[in-house]
Motif scaffolding. Sequence first.
Motif, PDB file in Angstrom:
ATOM      1  N   ILE A 131       0.853  -1.189   0.000  1.00 35.39           N
ATOM      2  CA  ILE A 131       0.000   0.000   0.000  1.00 35.39           C
ATOM      3  C   ILE A 131       0.887   1.236   0.000  1.00 35.39           C
ATOM      4  O   ILE A 131       1.680   1.452   0.918  1.00 35.39           O
ATOM      5  CB  ILE A 131      -0.936   0.035   1.220  1.00 35.39           C
ATOM      6  CG1 ILE A 131      -1.873  -1.174   1.222  1.00 35.39           C
ATOM      7  CG2 ILE A 131      -1.736   1.338   1.230  1.00 35.39           C
ATOM      8  CD1 ILE A 131      -2.743  -1.259   2.462  1.00 35.39           C
ATOM      9  N   ASN A 132       0.743   2.042  -1.028  1.00 38.93           N
ATOM     10  CA  ASN A 132       1.496   3.286  -1.192  1.00 38.93           C
ATOM     11  C   ASN A 132       0.483   4.430  -1.263  1.00 38.93           C
ATOM     12  O   ASN A 132      -0.372   4.442  -2.153  1.00 38.93           O
ATOM     13  CB  ASN A 132       2.332   3.196  -2.470  1.00 38.93           C
ATOM     14  CG  ASN A 132       3.140   4.437  -2.774  1.00 38.93           C
ATOM     15  OD1 ASN A 132       2.625   5.540  -2.781  1.00 38.93           O
ATOM     16  ND2 ASN A 132       4.413   4.240  -3.067  1.00 38.93           N
ATOM     17  N   VAL A 133       0.560   5.380  -0.331  1.00 36.05           N
ATOM     18  CA  VAL A 133      -0.465   6.424  -0.227  1.00 36.05           C
ATOM     19  C   VAL A 133      -0.107   7.684  -1.003  1.00 36.05           C
ATOM     20  O   VAL A 133      -0.687   8.744  -0.790  1.00 36.05           O
ATOM     21  CB  VAL A 133      -0.749   6.772   1.250  1.00 36.05           C
ATOM     22  CG1 VAL A 133      -1.200   5.549   2.021  1.00 36.05           C
ATOM     23  CG2 VAL A 133       0.476   7.416   1.922  1.00 36.05           C
ATOM     24  N   LEU A 172       3.398  -0.990   4.197  1.00 32.22           N
ATOM     25  CA  LEU A 172       2.784   0.334   4.089  1.00 32.22           C
ATOM     26  C   LEU A 172       3.857   1.363   3.801  1.00 32.22           C
ATOM     27  O   LEU A 172       4.847   1.460   4.528  1.00 32.22           O
ATOM     28  CB  LEU A 172       2.057   0.677   5.391  1.00 32.22           C
ATOM     29  CG  LEU A 172       1.477   2.089   5.515  1.00 32.22           C
ATOM     30  CD1 LEU A 172       0.402   2.337   4.460  1.00 32.22           C
ATOM     31  CD2 LEU A 172       0.922   2.316   6.924  1.00 32.22           C
ATOM     32  N   ASP A 173       3.642   2.145   2.748  1.00 33.54           N
ATOM     33  CA  ASP A 173       4.582   3.193   2.335  1.00 33.54           C
ATOM     34  C   ASP A 173       3.909   4.548   2.551  1.00 33.54           C
ATOM     35  O   ASP A 173       3.045   4.946   1.764  1.00 33.54           O
ATOM     36  CB  ASP A 173       4.945   3.000   0.862  1.00 33.54           C
ATOM     37  CG  ASP A 173       6.235   3.698   0.470  1.00 33.54           C
ATOM     38  OD1 ASP A 173       6.608   4.681   1.133  1.00 33.54           O
ATOM     39  OD2 ASP A 173       6.873   3.260  -0.512  1.00 33.54           O
ATOM     40  N   PRO A 174       4.277   5.281   3.616  1.00 33.52           N
ATOM     41  CA  PRO A 174       3.571   6.511   3.985  1.00 33.52           C
ATOM     42  C   PRO A 174       4.061   7.744   3.216  1.00 33.52           C
ATOM     43  O   PRO A 174       4.472   8.749   3.809  1.00 33.52           O
ATOM     44  CB  PRO A 174       3.891   6.627   5.478  1.00 33.52           C
ATOM     45  CG  PRO A 174       5.273   6.059   5.585  1.00 33.52           C
ATOM     46  CD  PRO A 174       5.345   4.939   4.577  1.00 33.52           C
ATOM     47  N   ARG A 188      -3.922  -4.714   8.901  1.00 28.63           N
ATOM     48  CA  ARG A 188      -2.671  -5.352   9.308  1.00 28.63           C
ATOM     49  C   ARG A 188      -1.518  -4.651   8.608  1.00 28.63           C
ATOM     50  O   ARG A 188      -1.602  -4.349   7.420  1.00 28.63           O
ATOM     51  CB  ARG A 188      -2.702  -6.825   8.909  1.00 28.63           C
ATOM     52  CG  ARG A 188      -1.350  -7.523   8.945  1.00 28.63           C
ATOM     53  CD  ARG A 188      -1.459  -8.963   8.546  1.00 28.63           C
ATOM     54  NE  ARG A 188      -0.129  -9.583   8.479  1.00 28.63           N
ATOM     55  CZ  ARG A 188       0.084 -10.880   8.588  1.00 28.63           C
ATOM     56  NH1 ARG A 188      -0.935 -11.698   8.765  1.00 28.63           N
ATOM     57  NH2 ARG A 188       1.318 -11.371   8.511  1.00 28.63           N
ATOM     58  N   VAL A 189      -0.441  -4.396   9.342  1.00 31.81           N
ATOM     59  CA  VAL A 189       0.770  -3.836   8.744  1.00 31.81           C
ATOM     60  C   VAL A 189       1.968  -4.581   9.329  1.00 31.81           C
ATOM     61  O   VAL A 189       2.163  -4.598  10.545  1.00 31.81           O
ATOM     62  CB  VAL A 189       0.909  -2.327   9.004  1.00 31.81           C
ATOM     63  CG1 VAL A 189       2.268  -1.831   8.505  1.00 31.81           C
ATOM     64  CG2 VAL A 189      -0.216  -1.555   8.315  1.00 31.81           C
ATOM     65  N   ASP A 190       2.752  -5.217   8.468  1.00 33.62           N
ATOM     66  CA  ASP A 190       3.950  -5.937   8.890  1.00 33.62           C
ATOM     67  C   ASP A 190       5.204  -5.082   8.775  1.00 33.62           C
ATOM     68  O   ASP A 190       6.137  -5.241   9.558  1.00 33.62           O
ATOM     69  CB  ASP A 190       4.130  -7.192   8.035  1.00 33.62           C
ATOM     70  CG  ASP A 190       2.995  -8.176   8.224  1.00 33.62           C
ATOM     71  OD1 ASP A 190       3.157  -9.126   8.994  1.00 33.62           O
ATOM     72  OD2 ASP A 190       1.929  -7.966   7.599  1.00 33.62           O
ATOM     73  N   VAL A 191       5.228  -4.201   7.765  1.00 31.64           N
ATOM     74  CA  VAL A 191       6.396  -3.362   7.507  1.00 31.64           C
ATOM     75  C   VAL A 191       5.924  -1.961   7.163  1.00 31.64           C
ATOM     76  O   VAL A 191       5.039  -1.784   6.318  1.00 31.64           O
ATOM     77  CB  VAL A 191       7.252  -3.914   6.335  1.00 31.64           C
ATOM     78  CG1 VAL A 191       8.461  -3.009   6.089  1.00 31.64           C
ATOM     79  CG2 VAL A 191       7.688  -5.346   6.596  1.00 31.64           C
ATOM     80  N   ILE A 192       6.507  -0.968   7.816  1.00 29.70           N
ATOM     81  CA  ILE A 192       6.342   0.432   7.407  1.00 29.70           C
ATOM     82  C   ILE A 192       7.659   0.860   6.784  1.00 29.70           C
ATOM     83  O   ILE A 192       8.706   0.826   7.436  1.00 29.70           O
ATOM     84  CB  ILE A 192       6.000   1.353   8.590  1.00 29.70           C
ATOM     85  CG1 ILE A 192       4.702   0.897   9.273  1.00 29.70           C
ATOM     86  CG2 ILE A 192       5.880   2.801   8.127  1.00 29.70           C
ATOM     87  CD1 ILE A 192       4.385   1.684  10.550  1.00 29.70           C
TER      88      ILE A 192
END
Length: 274
Positions: free
Chosen positions: A72-74, A101-103, A124-128
């Motif tokens: 997921i890239n916002v 997740l890519d903030p 669920r988020v495993d990696v930020i």
Amino acid sequence: MITNSDNSSYSNNVCEVLNDLRKKVPLVQCITNYVTINDCANILLSYGASPAMCEAYDEVFDFTKISSALYINVGTLTKEQEEAAVLAAISAKVNNTPVVLDPVACAAIPRKNSIIKRILELGRVDVIKGNIGEIKFLAGDACEVRGVDSLDSGEGALESCIALAQKYNCVVAATGKDDFITDGNRSAIIQNGTEMLTKITGAGCMVGALCAATAGVYEDKLISTVCAILSMNLAGEEAYEMCRLPGSFRVKLIDCIYTLSEEKIKKEGRIIWQ
């Protein structure tokens, strides 16, 4: 060489992740920004994964269920993408699918933070994975950014990563001149890379996609994330030696990801484990 005086097993595992990925060919679902969607798809293919740019709200819940990992890239979320990202994260939680997740631009655009908060609370988020400015911002620390770019020197970055990892019980990676990765207990600092990666659009997004690919095949998300970021840096170094203009560099980067080997990771990776 990989610096691993007391952590040889970690470094050996990093070298094995690439082989696992190419054997398993993970299906990586990407909800990412329109600027770099093609780059993410192509680098995933070259790495050995199978990309799927599935972002329609009516499709994401079921597609996440069959995916090896979700990215997921916002960066450029439309309203439909926003709702799709949250729904996909919920599906990942239900179906035990790893999520990266890519903030992107969270420090510059307030709306991003409400979306990130929903994903973290409901899904669920495993990696930020973000640049140093984005990670320091999420950790509540002072940072320097310009739009989607970090201007931060990196001082205190590892501490910010550790705090964020402990808060959300996940792996956190901050990319910059040095890359900092931690699960809140174990940490790694990668000292490979080239400044040319900052001269093309989408290098950070491509790294995020690679993180999802490795997360989809390897249980230890610290090790999988280290492998993905190191892979990008090593490919960047090799591509830069071949051509030193950004347009040609982008093409060579994809080629070098394709030809990357476990031997190269072991021989040329510069990792400090803490």
